[in-house]
Write an enzyme that holds these catalytic residues in place. Structure first.
Site, mmCIF file in Angstrom:
data_model
loop_
_atom_site.group_PDB
_atom_site.id
_atom_site.type_symbol
_atom_site.label_atom_id
_atom_site.label_comp_id
_atom_site.label_asym_id
_atom_site.label_seq_id
_atom_site.Cartn_x
_atom_site.Cartn_y
_atom_site.Cartn_z
ATOM 1 N N THR A 183 0.748 -1.170 0.049
ATOM 2 C CA THR A 183 0.114 -0.057 0.024
ATOM 3 C C THR A 183 1.005 1.296 0.014
ATOM 4 O OG1 THR A 183 -0.159 -0.010 2.334
ATOM 5 C CG2 THR A 183 -2.117 -0.983 1.290
ATOM 6 N N SER A 184 2.174 0.990 -0.281
ATOM 7 C CA SER A 184 3.204 2.301 -0.243
ATOM 8 C C SER A 184 3.251 2.874 -1.653
ATOM 9 C CB SER A 184 4.422 1.707 0.371
ATOM 10 O OG SER A 184 4.130 1.962 1.770
ATOM 11 N N ARG A 185 4.315 2.546 -2.270
ATOM 12 C CA ARG A 185 4.477 2.992 -3.618
ATOM 13 C C ARG A 185 4.758 1.938 -4.503
ATOM 14 N NH1 ARG A 185 1.952 6.675 -2.156
ATOM 15 N NH2 ARG A 185 2.415 8.789 -1.780
ATOM 16 N N HIS A 204 -5.204 3.078 -5.537
ATOM 17 C CA HIS A 204 -4.855 3.800 -4.591
ATOM 18 C C HIS A 204 -6.003 4.336 -3.581
ATOM 19 C CE1 HIS A 204 -1.008 6.519 -4.237
ATOM 20 N NE2 HIS A 204 -1.816 6.514 -3.119
ATOM 21 N N GLN A 205 -6.610 3.434 -2.899
ATOM 22 C CA GLN A 205 -7.921 3.745 -2.187
ATOM 23 C C GLN A 205 -7.359 3.607 -0.519
ATOM 24 O OE1 GLN A 205 -10.639 0.571 -3.573
ATOM 25 N NE2 GLN A 205 -11.473 0.829 -1.474
ATOM 26 N N ALA A 206 -6.396 3.212 -0.268
ATOM 27 C CA ALA A 206 -6.184 2.841 1.238
ATOM 28 C C ALA A 206 -6.374 4.267 1.907
ATOM 29 C CB ALA A 206 -4.610 2.510 1.131
ATOM 30 N N PHE A 207 -6.174 5.311 1.491
ATOM 31 C CA PHE A 207 -6.401 6.669 2.383
ATOM 32 C C PHE A 207 -7.852 6.869 2.368
ATOM 33 C CE2 PHE A 207 -7.400 9.952 -0.460
ATOM 34 C CZ PHE A 207 -7.431 9.426 -1.870
HETATM 35 P P1 NAI Z 1 6.530 7.537 7.812
HETATM 36 O O1 NAI Z 1 7.329 8.411 7.279
HETATM 37 O O2 NAI Z 1 5.888 7.562 9.127
HETATM 38 O O3 NAI Z 1 7.336 6.138 8.112
HETATM 39 C C1 NAI Z 1 8.065 5.509 7.065
HETATM 40 C C2 NAI Z 1 9.012 4.636 7.866
HETATM 41 O O4 NAI Z 1 9.869 3.912 6.930
HETATM 42 C C3 NAI Z 1 9.973 5.172 8.672
HETATM 43 O O5 NAI Z 1 10.006 4.770 9.923
HETATM 44 C C4 NAI Z 1 11.503 5.137 7.984
HETATM 45 O O6 NAI Z 1 12.341 4.831 8.856
HETATM 46 C C5 NAI Z 1 11.132 3.833 7.263
HETATM 47 N N1 NAI Z 1 11.896 3.301 6.052
HETATM 48 C C6 NAI Z 1 12.653 4.423 5.208
HETATM 49 N N2 NAI Z 1 13.287 3.722 4.205
HETATM 50 C C7 NAI Z 1 13.197 2.341 4.562
HETATM 51 C C8 NAI Z 1 13.624 1.128 3.869
HETATM 52 N N3 NAI Z 1 14.323 1.336 2.843
HETATM 53 N N4 NAI Z 1 13.329 -0.138 4.397
HETATM 54 C C9 NAI Z 1 12.453 -0.183 5.719
HETATM 55 N N5 NAI Z 1 12.086 0.981 6.179
HETATM 56 C C10 NAI Z 1 12.278 1.934 5.764
HETATM 57 O O7 NAI Z 1 5.487 7.439 6.583
HETATM 58 P P2 NAI Z 1 3.894 6.660 6.849
HETATM 59 O O8 NAI Z 1 3.006 7.840 6.997
HETATM 60 O O9 NAI Z 1 3.985 5.376 7.728
HETATM 61 O O10 NAI Z 1 3.792 6.327 5.290
HETATM 62 C C11 NAI Z 1 4.422 5.310 4.550
HETATM 63 C C12 NAI Z 1 4.185 5.153 3.233
HETATM 64 O O11 NAI Z 1 2.714 5.050 2.902
HETATM 65 C C13 NAI Z 1 4.446 6.696 2.569
HETATM 66 O O12 NAI Z 1 5.772 7.096 1.978
HETATM 67 C C14 NAI Z 1 3.600 6.374 1.266
HETATM 68 O O13 NAI Z 1 4.552 6.048 0.287
HETATM 69 C C15 NAI Z 1 2.554 5.407 1.535
HETATM 70 N N6 NAI Z 1 1.152 6.026 1.859
HETATM 71 C C16 NAI Z 1 0.171 5.278 0.888
HETATM 72 C C17 NAI Z 1 -1.169 5.867 0.942
HETATM 73 C C18 NAI Z 1 -2.218 5.183 -0.029
HETATM 74 O O14 NAI Z 1 -3.392 5.671 0.106
HETATM 75 N N7 NAI Z 1 -1.870 4.017 -0.471
HETATM 76 C C19 NAI Z 1 -1.593 7.025 1.705
HETATM 77 C C20 NAI Z 1 -0.552 7.562 2.733
HETATM 78 C C21 NAI Z 1 0.689 7.185 2.574
#
Ligand code: NAI
Length: 333
Positions: A233-235, A296-299
């Protein structure tokens, strides 16, 4: 004070209109995304432009906005890779975003994808509507007692860990920064190469960076347990799509749930039901019975949309009035 919204969907209009009452801003909604083709259409007197993930704010676009006396760019999302921040700084345009809008929404969607794939509720729903009550082909497995590997334990990963701990899973994690409260709850941090072969399910919750593009590739897939389930659900570009397709064909990956896709810009947030999709990779992925794709609806929950609207309008108010921001993380420039 006038705000022009781009890439505005009906739900954006609904939530921003609802939460605008205390501010009384004039809101103008454009369905099109913002780019060089439309920037000239911004009305004189528009002080704020509010954009989303697929709007393209290049130096050229920002220059035109500056000439029109736009003062603030408000991103109604967390990421800001689509905005030339240097150009904004050069023209004295302030930029704000919504750093976090319900991490639980994304974590819960990741769990929903996992449970759908595992218990095949998407198939059961269609089957029962056809009056087919057979259970053949619907066999799942308990999550209780299984090992879940969580990559990235920031806001979303932490919320995800808490949910699966509640299911009685063993939770392993990989993140350069270890979360002490998760460790106290029983989460065990391991290097990636140790997490991969031990996990029955792997869920990605780290941001996409130049260093971790294609984190899930031929080598890391080979290191995983045969029959692994992967949830992303990240990128999209965290996964090498060609290589995961190969692993799905050999059944090394038993299930894949993706809410994000590396070429999603051309597809997601649009109704393409009457179109020919030229992207063969997404079509191949969607042909697998054990792959679940969401757009991309997780949010996308009421709670998150309300948070996006309130934080965005409040940041605009603070920037326009010259007030110190309550949350410094919202200000990019
Ligand atoms: P955050 O910044 O709170 O946490 C990200 C974590 O990943 C941090 O603890 C960081 O140290 C860690 N990290 C960075 N690079 C890493 C790696 N190579 N391996 C392991 N850990 C690593 O971010 P949050 O809010 O938890 O969001 C995470 C991701 O979720 C966002 O970057 C975005 O891509 C995705 N996202 C997806 C949505 C969706 O609707 N599908 C909505 C919002 C965010």
């Amino acid at each position: 004070m006038k705000i022009a919204f781009f890439s505005a969907k009906p739900y954006d209009k609904d939530f921003f209109n609802r939460h605008n009452t205390p501010y009384g801003f004039e809101l103008q909604f454009w369905e099109t995304h913002l780019g060089p083709h439309i920037v000239n259409a911004i009305d004189e007197g528009t002080e704020v432009v509010c954009v989303f993930v697929n709007d393209r704010l290049t130096a050229e676009v920002i220059g035109t906005m500056a000439a029109k006396q736009v003062k603030v760019i408000a991103l109604r999302c967390a990421g800001f890779n689509n905005v030339d921040l240097e150009a904004a700084k050069k023209h004295g345009i302030r930029v704000c975003r919504v750093p976090a809008y319900s991490p639980e929404a994304v974590a819960e969607h990741a769990v929903a994808m996992l449970l759908t794939l595992n218990r095949k509720t998407h198939k059961a729903y269609n089957r029962v509507r056809e009056q087919n009550f057979s259970l053949n082909g619907l066999l799942g497995f308990n999550l209780h007692g299984r090992t879940i590997g969580v990559i990235g334990t920031g806001k979303i990963g932490r919320a995800f860990c808490k949910i699966v701990l509640g299911f009685g899973c063993k939770v392993l994690a990989f993140d350069p920064f270890e979360d002490e409260s998760l460790k106290a709850s029983g989460v065990q941090y391991l290097p990636l190469e140790e997490l991969l072969p031990q996990s029955d399910v792997i869920s990605l919750h780290c941001p996409l960076t130049p260093e971790n593009k294609y984190l899930i590739n031929r080598e890391t897939l080979a290191a995983m347990k045969p029959g692994v389930t992967i949830i992303n659900t990240s990128r999209g570009a965290l996964i090498n799509t060609d290589e995961v397709i190969t692993a799905l064909k050999s059944a090394h990956v038993a299930y894949l749930g993706i809410d994000v896709y590396e070429q999603e810009e051309k597809l997601f947030f649009k109704d393409l039901s009457g179109s020919i999709i030229e992207d063969d990779k997404i079509q191949r992925l969607m042909s697998f019975p054990n792959v679940l794709v969401t757009g991309h609806q997780a949010f996308f929950t009421e709670d998150a949309l309300a948070q996006i609207a309130t934080v965005t309008l409040n940041s605009i108010h603070e920037l326009i009035e010259g007030l110190a921001p309550q949350d410094p993380e919202v200000i990019l420039v």
